[in-house]
Design a protein around this motif. Structure first.
Motif, PDB file in Angstrom:
ATOM      1  N   GLN A   7     -31.072   3.925   1.854  1.00 59.19           N
ATOM      2  CA  GLN A   7     -32.184   3.414   3.400  1.00 59.19           C
ATOM      3  C   GLN A   7     -32.582   2.227   3.163  1.00 59.19           C
ATOM      4  N   ASN A  14     -29.187   4.187  12.618  1.00 55.00           N
ATOM      5  CA  ASN A  14     -29.980   5.513  12.392  1.00 55.00           C
ATOM      6  C   ASN A  14     -28.776   6.441  12.903  1.00 55.00           C
ATOM      7  N   THR A  16     -28.410  10.652  11.566  1.00 55.16           N
ATOM      8  CA  THR A  16     -29.417  11.764  11.358  1.00 55.16           C
ATOM      9  C   THR A  16     -28.737  12.996  11.274  1.00 55.16           C
ATOM     10  N   ILE A  21     -31.895  11.201   7.168  1.00 57.85           N
ATOM     11  CA  ILE A  21     -31.634  10.310   8.153  1.00 57.85           C
ATOM     12  C   ILE A  21     -31.766   9.216   7.466  1.00 57.85           C
ATOM     13  N   GLN A  23     -31.106   4.528   6.814  1.00 57.78           N
ATOM     14  CA  GLN A  23     -30.859   4.026   8.203  1.00 57.78           C
ATOM     15  C   GLN A  23     -30.191   2.553   7.383  1.00 57.78           C
ATOM     16  N   CYS A  53     -32.362   0.277  17.157  1.00 62.56           N
ATOM     17  CA  CYS A  53     -31.407   0.526  16.411  1.00 62.56           C
ATOM     18  C   CYS A  53     -30.440   1.887  17.057  1.00 62.56           C
ATOM     19  N   GLN A  55     -28.798   5.166  17.987  1.00 59.28           N
ATOM     20  CA  GLN A  55     -28.752   5.816  17.400  1.00 59.28           C
ATOM     21  C   GLN A  55     -27.517   6.781  17.171  1.00 59.28           C
TER      22      GLN A  55
END
Length: 468
Positions: A7, A14, A16, A21, A23, A53, A55
């Motif tokens: 993280q 990002n 998922t 999640i 980063q 960011c 995704q």
């Protein structure tokens, strides 16, 4: 928690994997994985969503059981809202094993040790294969494979115990990863336990099977020669010569007690060979050789002597036989000591003694991918360095510079050909529009040039004559 790392607050990607999640940094992902590099490069500015960011989301794939990362539309404002259930694309609830796998992958990409023994040591081999397969999908084997080896080293004696429990699958993993540590450790157990693994040896790759079989054959031949020497060995002889008829060393025992012990020992040894308790035994003779090395009452003790002796002996004779046998046993233990050398990292004092020998090893020059570099081994999907994708190779010749992109074979060939052509015809006087691949046109133009030169020379001669 599997997603506790990584993280980063300054990450620009990002990812998922519901409900984890991550980063992360695009620079790290691009540098360590070709698949992620191509994916992130293809998105460009379009992939930038909220807070600047990119995704990405893990979605199901028919070809990849671990899922694939896809771009998540940043304009989908109901992605996690109450109206999400009305959308066509449902949320994928990934099982803990998949989430842990991706967590391990991200740890490796960031240079951290993956968690391979989660759920117990019995899962280590399976988790290694999962990470290896995911590394293939992401084209990140150069980073992942060394990290797996380092993580296995961190397990210490437990890793070597796992290798001893299932050497067939571990040697296949070591072959696929081209890991000398895994392959050598597993090969020692495969060769040592060859007789007991007969049913599983067919699952080995052919070249690996041939290597282990040849090493095991060498070990059997050595054991045979060793046993032959032991059967004819004499601890000592009577040397002094007392007459002309005995002026040479006598190669036989003149001590009746030692002669009796040697005869008795040879009988016992031959019985062990006939009963397949030596090199042909299921354990490769491990128990037999270990007993000989231990000596004393480990074998042929007083009770066994009394039950196996065909002739009754007095107490005195039995005591003398036991004494001379102990002398002979002490000498015999020196022969088998070389077979009891432990070449593996397995610690029998800590993990328990193995039922086979571990005295045979594989050298670096004997590794399959070294002896057969063109074999059908796993090779990273792209061999050139990562920097070659971002930097152009330049070759300067004087003031002219030629830029070559080595990732584009066609452009490379064309530019190199052009460079060679310009160098070859630098001093030629061909017209600009001449086709250098048309030999006839070049010869014709050369001929025309020759005619022009001859004409000019003739004109000069005529002018000189007129002047005179």
């Amino acid at each position: 928690m599997e997603s506790a790392f990584p993280q980063f607050g300054d990450g620009d990607v990002n990812i998922t994997i519901y409900e984890d999640i991550y980063q992360l940094h695009s620079t790290v992902l691009k540098a360590r994985s070709r698949e992620l590099r191509d994916l992130l490069s293809s998105l460009g500015s379009y992939g930038i969503g909220h807070f600047g960011c990119v995704q990405l989301e893990l979605v199901e794939s028919a070809s990849h059981g671990y899922g694939v990362l896809e771009f998540l539309d940043p304009n989908d404002k109901y992605r996690y809202g109450p109206m999400y259930m009305q959308l066509q694309k449902p949320i994928i609830m990934w099982p803990p094993e998949i989430r842990l796998l991706w967590a391990n992958m991200f740890k490796i990409l960031y240079g951290l040790c993956p968690l391979l023994d989660h759920g117990g040591l019995q899962n280590v081999l399976c988790r290694c294969w999962d990470v290896v397969n995911l590394a293939d999908c992401l084209r990140a084997t150069r980073t992942v494979f060394p990290a797996i080896v380092d993580a296995l080293r961190e397990l210490g004696p437990h890793f070597y115990a796992l290798t001893a429990e299932d050497p067939i699958n571990w040697i296949k993993l070591g072959t696929y990863m081209r890991s000398a540590l895994i392959f050598k450790e597993a090969a020692i157990h495969v060769i040592g336990n060859w007789n007991a693994l007969q049913g599983d040896l067919d699952y080995l790759p052919s070249v690996v099977h041939e290597l282990c079989e040849s090493k095991q054959a060498e070990l059997v031949e050595f054991k045979q020669l060793l046993e032959a020497r032991m059967l004819t060995y004499c601890p000592y002889t009577i040397v002094p010569a007392t007459s002309c008829a005995e002026d040479m060393t006598t190669p036989c025992v003149k001590d009746f007690g030692m002669w009796t012990a040697m005869t008795y020992y040879s009988q016992w040894f031959c019985m062990a060979v006939a009963e397949n308790r030596t090199y042909y035994a299921r354990d490769g003779g491990a128990a037999f050789y270990r007993a000989i090395y231990t000596g004393g009452d480990a074998y042929l003790d007083t009770e066994e002597q009394a039950t196996t002796n065909a002739f009754p002996m007095s107490a005195y004779r039995a005591k003398m036989l036991d004494r001379t046998l102990n002398i002979l046993k002490g000498e015999m233990s020196k022969f088998v000591s070389v077979l009891l050398v432990n070449e593996s990292h397995y610690d029998p004092d800590l993990m328990g003694e193995l039922p086979y020998l571990t005295c045979c090893k594989v050298d670096d020059e004997e590794l399959p991918w070294v002896t057969w570099p063109d074999g059908d081994w796993h090779v990273d999907s792209d061999e050139e360095l990562f920097l070659s994708d971002y930097e152009a190779v330049t070759d300067s010749d004087g003031d002219d510079e030629i830029e070559i992109d080595i990732t584009d074979p066609e452009s490379t060939t064309a530019e190199v050909t052009s460079a060679d052509t310009s160098a070859t015809f630098a001093t030629d006087t061909l017209p600009f529009d001449t086709d250098i691949t048309d030999i006839e046109s070049i010869e014709t133009e050369d001929g025309n040039e020759g005619e022009d030169k001859n004409t000019s020379v003739a004109d000069e001669d005529e002018e000189m004559t007129t002047a005179e």
